[in-house]
Design a protein around this motif. Sequence first.
Motif, short mmCIF file in Angstrom:
data_model
loop_
_atom_site.label_atom_id
_atom_site.label_comp_id
_atom_site.label_asym_id
_atom_site.label_seq_id
_atom_site.Cartn_x
_atom_site.Cartn_y
_atom_site.Cartn_z
N TYR A 137 -35.98 24.31 -15.86
CA TYR A 137 -34.98 24.64 -16.86
C TYR A 137 -35.75 25.13 -18.09
CZ TYR A 137 -30.97 23.64 -20.03
OH TYR A 137 -29.95 23.71 -20.95
N TYR A 181 -41.63 16.26 -18.48
CA TYR A 181 -40.24 16.49 -18.09
C TYR A 181 -40.14 16.42 -16.57
CZ TYR A 181 -38.81 18.60 -22.63
OH TYR A 181 -38.49 18.85 -23.93
N CYS A 183 -36.86 16.65 -13.50
CA CYS A 183 -35.43 16.91 -13.27
C CYS A 183 -35.09 16.40 -11.88
CB CYS A 183 -35.14 18.41 -13.37
SG CYS A 183 -33.38 18.82 -13.29
N ASP A 215 -34.50 14.36 -16.80
CA ASP A 215 -33.25 15.10 -16.89
C ASP A 215 -32.43 14.78 -15.64
OD1 ASP A 215 -31.21 16.97 -16.96
OD2 ASP A 215 -32.52 18.71 -17.20
N GLU A 216 -31.34 14.01 -15.81
CA GLU A 216 -30.53 13.56 -14.67
C GLU A 216 -29.10 14.10 -14.75
OE1 GLU A 216 -30.93 9.29 -14.40
OE2 GLU A 216 -33.10 9.40 -14.06
#
Length: 409
Positions: A137, A181, A183, A215-216
Amino acid sequence: MVSERPHPSTGRLDRLQPYPFQRLRSLLADATPPVGRGAIPLSIGEPRHPAPAMVGEALRVSLDESLGRYPATTGTAALRETIAAWLQWRFSLPSGRPDPAHEVLPAAGTREALFAVTQAFVEPGNRPAVFMPNPFYQIYEGAALLAGGEPVLLDTRAENDFEPDLGAITDAQWARCGLIYLCSPGNPNGRVLSHAFWERLFAIQQRHGFVIAADECYSELYREDAEPPLGLLAACQAAGRTAFEDCLVFHSLSKRSNVPGLRSGFIAGDARLIERFSRYRTYQGCALPEHVQSASIAAWGDEHHVRDNRRAYDRKFALARRILQPVAGYHDPQAGFYIWLPVPGGDDEGFCRGLYQASGVTVLPGRYLSRPSREGDPGAGYVRLALVAEEAICEDALERIGNFIQTYA
């Protein structure tokens, strides 16, 4: 004679790359879809399922009363308690964890929070490296650059089951890491990170010390007959890290509840990080209006619409398996609403352009979501399909893609 005024230096802004959809517009600028065939965009992951009625009702009821007050950065106690209760239920966490007073912080969706976390915690002069999956992202990369950090890419490839390759990073590189980060479920591949992955990462984190930002936002879009995806807080609990040390999760209502325009989500985890992040956000000035908080309480408190949402996606993924798997085998995603489709011949930009000209369907070239590495570009040779439109439209688009693949191959 008037001299030209010099432009102020933009510095870090100049390092930002064009956003994927800007690149897509350029790619298709002079391409023309066939006459008489309606365009179908599968390129943008914007949910199109109906928003739950109770969210709109809560928004309307509280709107007039809330407009005359500044909202608090930390949100209302009622919202934090609702979020904490949802996390306990969803991830089988013990009672009272997370603590709504100290371990939960509302956010204006995951996008702004994922961006802001590097501004709060990355120290360019000390630990400048910001690790992230590749493809990714693009907010992760932009956040790292604008914080003065250095993006470090962890390729996610089919041969590695689309998990970031932690073993490819040296101890010297880990020692420079300020934040990583991750995801899960992944964008664009739908991969859910396993207990074993988290345990490996925790061991590295204990040696080197860095913030894990998970990031969920796709966590609730799993297949209805499958196990709910594992989350970072649950992985912490299983590993005995009951204070969620140096770990933060980011969740949103945009995908779960089909309300991207509400701009509502939250951050949860390590109380020490939440306190510092809250202090940063007080200066940043990003607080959820109270009518948005009221609507958010209604959304987090209801699971019926979420189950309906999953069933609607299940039907579309079943269509994709029937139509696309025979002509372009792909890894069925564990969760999310994307298909990470390998392209015959490997030219994702050429495929995207040809598909649009032949059928009017837009998809996103995989290389627009990734960056080249020493082993090559892990996004090249794929296109991302977002199955967000209503079922009949998705079926039409999938049929067009399947027919094009047979001609293209």
